[in-house]
Design an enzyme around this catalytic site. Structure first.
Site, PDB file in Angstrom:
ATOM      1  N   THR A   1      13.110  61.863  45.877  1.00  0.00           N
ATOM      2  CA  THR A   1      13.904  60.854  45.182  1.00  0.00           C
ATOM      3  C   THR A   1      13.651  60.917  43.688  1.00  0.00           C
ATOM      4  OG1 THR A   1      13.547  59.353  47.062  1.00  0.00           O
ATOM      5  CG2 THR A   1      14.422  58.376  45.058  1.00  0.00           C
TER       6      THR A   1
ATOM      7  N   ARG B   1      20.649  61.305  59.203  1.00  0.00           N
ATOM      8  CA  ARG B   1      19.532  60.448  58.786  1.00  0.00           C
ATOM      9  C   ARG B   1      19.776  59.890  57.385  1.00  0.00           C
ATOM     10  NH1 ARG B   1      15.606  60.402  54.325  1.00  0.00           N
ATOM     11  NH2 ARG B   1      13.751  59.323  55.085  1.00  0.00           N
TER      12      ARG B   1
ATOM     13  N   GLY C   1      17.652  57.501  54.473  1.00  0.00           N
ATOM     14  CA  GLY C   1      16.369  56.909  54.115  1.00  0.00           C
ATOM     15  C   GLY C   1      16.523  55.603  53.356  1.00  0.00           C
ATOM     16  N   ASP C   2      15.544  55.293  52.555  1.00  0.00           N
ATOM     17  CA  ASP C   2      15.537  54.029  51.816  1.00  0.00           C
ATOM     18  C   ASP C   2      16.321  54.096  50.515  1.00  0.00           C
ATOM     19  OD1 ASP C   2      13.394  55.801  50.820  1.00  0.00           O
ATOM     20  OD2 ASP C   2      13.026  54.174  49.412  1.00  0.00           O
TER      21      ASP C   2
ATOM     22  N   THR D   1       9.689  55.703  46.346  1.00  0.00           N
ATOM     23  CA  THR D   1       9.816  57.092  46.733  1.00  0.00           C
ATOM     24  C   THR D   1       8.872  57.358  47.887  1.00  0.00           C
ATOM     25  OG1 THR D   1       9.808  59.379  45.906  1.00  0.00           O
ATOM     26  CG2 THR D   1       8.044  57.953  45.151  1.00  0.00           C
TER      27      THR D   1
ATOM     28  N   LEU E   1       8.257  58.413  52.089  1.00  0.00           N
ATOM     29  CA  LEU E   1       8.848  58.362  53.421  1.00  0.00           C
ATOM     30  C   LEU E   1       9.680  57.085  53.556  1.00  0.00           C
ATOM     31  CD1 LEU E   1       9.074  59.857  56.106  1.00  0.00           C
ATOM     32  CD2 LEU E   1       7.071  58.568  56.896  1.00  0.00           C
ATOM     33  N   GLY E   2      10.989  57.250  53.482  1.00  0.00           N
ATOM     34  CA  GLY E   2      11.892  56.104  53.412  1.00  0.00           C
ATOM     35  C   GLY E   2      11.809  55.161  54.584  1.00  0.00           C
TER      36      GLY E   2
END
Length: 336
Positions: free
Chosen positions: A195, A223, A225-226, A246, A248-249
């Site tokens: 990110t 998939r 993520g955040d 940033t 692992l979302g």
């Protein structure tokens, strides 16, 4: 006048004089305090504008600061700063040249948020390099916050964005090498450098933020993520401050991390204290396997103070302030 009445009257007069004197002193103290606070506010304003971003992205922060110094606002700055990295084919974590999912598709996620709390987001966007600008168009030109997949792509094309193949030769070769074993395990600070999150405060003291990402390399197709989720990858409250995440979302989403950091600042914590507590919420969860993944936060408050914290060592941020563009290593939780 009787003696008793005289004593009572004199006592009341004395109390009145004392109280009046106290009130005068309080007024003087309050005035001095107000003057000092005003001087502090002015001193803080001298430190603006300010740009911070996740990881080592000096060219991106320089671009954002260029926008601010030319009179642009914080929203313009974060968009332009993120666009620079999206177009950087050597950066395999965002935009063109991003590492693909396990099926070989480069899919992008991005969001943006302005000083009024308006926001826009795109998820699972393919064949459009500047996802952050598409997110801004979603915010400004639609009644929606988030567009996904083919719908996001068609919207982008309707707004003049040109479709192109985002899988570069370098990323294709890396994907083909990965397919030999086709195993997925997050690698701290390498694969999870997924990110660019950026926050800016302009000369007016207004805050904006943006995130853009190609997500985790070789993820399952579809998939998300955040990074494109308001409150997880990014949150801005112009009265308080902003935060970006940033790493692992999935773990950031579980704690609505960026919103949490801003709310902790609202309660009176400094940006540093807020980032540390937000990381604490992750690592102290029951059955947390935090030793196997990375999460990092950076935050700014309305006064221009900054903070950063991560689970593991080697997370860093880039800060551009007072003519100085520098990389700063973050403090971290896991020192064992």
């Amino acid at each position: 006048m009787k003696r008793r009445k005289f004593i009572k009257t004199a006592s009341l007069t004395s109390v009145g004089l004392t109280l009046g004197s106290t009130l005068v002193n309080c007024d003087e103290i309050n005035t001095k305090t107000a003057v000092l606070q005003n001087k502090e506010a002015i001193a803080n304003l001298k430190a603006l504008p300010l740009v911070v971003a996740t990881w080592h992205v000096k060219e991106a922060t320089a671009k954002a600061m260029e926008v601010l110094q030319a009179g642009g606002n914080a929203l313009d700055a974060v968009e332009q700063g993120c666009r620079l990295e999206e177009a950087n084919e050597k950066n395999q974590t965002v935009g063109k040249g991003g590492l693909p999912d396990r099926d070989g598709n480069v899919t992008l996620d991005a969001c943006i948020m302005d000083k009024h709390g308006n926001c826009g987001s795109v998820v699972y966007l393919q064949n459009i390099t500047h996802a952050v600008s598409v997110a801004r168009k979603v915010m400004e030109d639609t009644p929606h916050v988030m567009l996904a997949g083919e719908g996001a792509k068609q919207f982008a094309i309707s707004k003049g964005f040109q479709p192109e193949d985002l899988l570069t030769e370098a990323s294709k070769k890396a994907w083909e090498k990965w397919k030999i074993e086709a195993k997925y395990k997050p690698i701290i600070n390498i694969e999870n450098h997924d990110t660019i999150g950026m926050l800016a405060i302009d000369k007016n003291g207004d805050i904006a933020g943006a995130c853009t990402s190609s997500g985790l390399a070789y993820k399952i197709g579809g998939r998300v993520g955040d990074s494109p989720i308001i409150g997880s990858g990014l949150f801005v409250d112009n009265e308080i401050g902003g935060c970006v995440a940033t790493g692992l979302g999935e773990e950031v989403v579980k704690t609505v991390g960026s919103f949490l950091v801003v709310e902790l600042m609202r309660q009176g914590k400094t940006p540093q204290q807020a980032c540390e507590e937000a990381i604490g919420r992750i690592v102290t969860k029951p059955n947390s396997n935090y030793k196997n993944f990375q999460v990092g936060y950076i935050a700014v408050n309305k006064q221009g103070e900054i903070g950063s914290y991560s689970i593991h060592q080697w997370f860093s941020m880039t800060k551009f302030q007072d003519e100085k563009n520098e990389q700063i290593q973050s403090d971290y939780y896991n020192k064992t």
